[in-house]
Design a protein around this motif. Structure first.
Motif: not given
Lengths: 147, 151
Positions: A89, B105, B108, B111-112, B115, B127, B130-131, B133-134
């Motif tokens: 991520s 993506s 992990g 992606c948008t 997650h 998720s 993850a969200t 984090t990115f």
């Protein structure tokens, strides 16, 4: 055939949503991430709208025996936050910030046929294949250790 | 460069994205995660039991989904909509960003869309992690590029 039509309809709806919301413009996405500069909070409204619609249905399907045109529901079962999730991520976030494109808007941009979109999708695809190869390799290693 | 804050069209577009996730969930029983759907198109076209993944597996709807995604702007443009795209980097930066987005993506697991939209709708802790984090890393990268390096 029903599954293909359903997939196509979902893809078309998703793509239209990305374009109408303005998320196909990388500058707009970067401006969302630019909290201390030209901040444009639009992306939060896109995610908010999407989650508002999707949330009740993800609850509903727990009570459905199976989907309308497929044999089973396949929803993620992993619960653990691990290094791979965070590392992946973070890497994704770094690339996202650099240009303002994530996989959806990148694929949507393809039909605009700009050199930028084509180069991005080509490199994104290579990165994805690399990630799959690395993941498969570590999986095989883990399986060998179990034996 | 400033972009206009567009709460109404962005909310409307978001509703369509949510609707797409609902369509895929109710019909095919799958998550509308674009990095997962697209990247699996490049996996082996044989299933574990030797049958064709195009006829008996997931590939045909996955390709149709990606096809719909690619065709959507053409349909909207033929309806008279103008689509604006502004890139802030040259092709070498775009190439680097592409590799990072693709690798990250898939590594992990999302992606948008997978997650960010579907994962948060499922109230998945993974998720959410993850969200956060990115989005944080993305914001830091934009901050460094625009306010420290770019000036």
């Amino acid at each position: 055939m029903q599954r293909v039509i359903a997939g196509f309809t979902a893809g078309l709806t998703f793509g239209a949503g990305l374009v109408i919301s303005g998320m196909s413009n990388p500058l707009k996405v970067q401006n969302f991430l630019d909290v201390f500069g030209n901040w444009d909070p639009s992306l939060a409204f896109v995610m908010g709208g999407a989650i508002l619609v999707a949330f009740p249905f993800f609850r509903l399907v727990r009570r459905l025996p199976k989907p309308f045109v497929a044999d089973d529901f396949r929803l993620p079962t992993l619960q653990q936050i691990d290094g791979r999730l965070i590392l992946g991520s973070a890497t994704f976030g770094a690339g996202w910030g650099l240009i303002g494109l994530c996989p959806g808007p990148a694929l949507v941009s393809l039909s605009l046929l700009s050199p930028q979109a084509i180069v991005f999708v080509f490199c994104m695809t290579s990165g994805m294949l690399l990630a799959r190869a690395v993941a498969n390799l570590s999986l095989q290693k883990a399986q060998r250790q179990v034996r | 460069m400033i972009t206009d804050f567009t709460p109404y069209t962005s909310l409307a577009g978001g509703v369509l994205i949510g609707l797409s996730a609902v369509i895929l969930l109710l019909t095919n029983g799958r998550i509308a995660g674009i990095s997962g759907i697209y990247s699996r198109l490049f996996e082996s076209s044989r299933l574990a039991n030797g049958r064709s993944a195009w006829l008996h597996g997931e590939k045909s709807w996955q390709l149709a989904f990606v096809g719909g995604l690619v065709l959507a702007p053409l349909l909207l443009m033929s309806g008279g909509l103008e689509i604006e795209q502004v890139f802030t980097g040259d092709l070498s930066l775009i190439a680097i960003a592409g590799v990072l987005v693709g690798f990250g993506s898939v590594f992990g697991n999302g992606c948008t869309s997978g997650h960010g939209v579907c994962g948060l709708s499922r109230l998945s802790i993974r998720s959410l992690a993850a969200t956060v984090t990115f989005m944080s890393v993305g914001a830091v990268v934009v901050f460094v590029m625009r306010h420290l390096v770019g000036g």
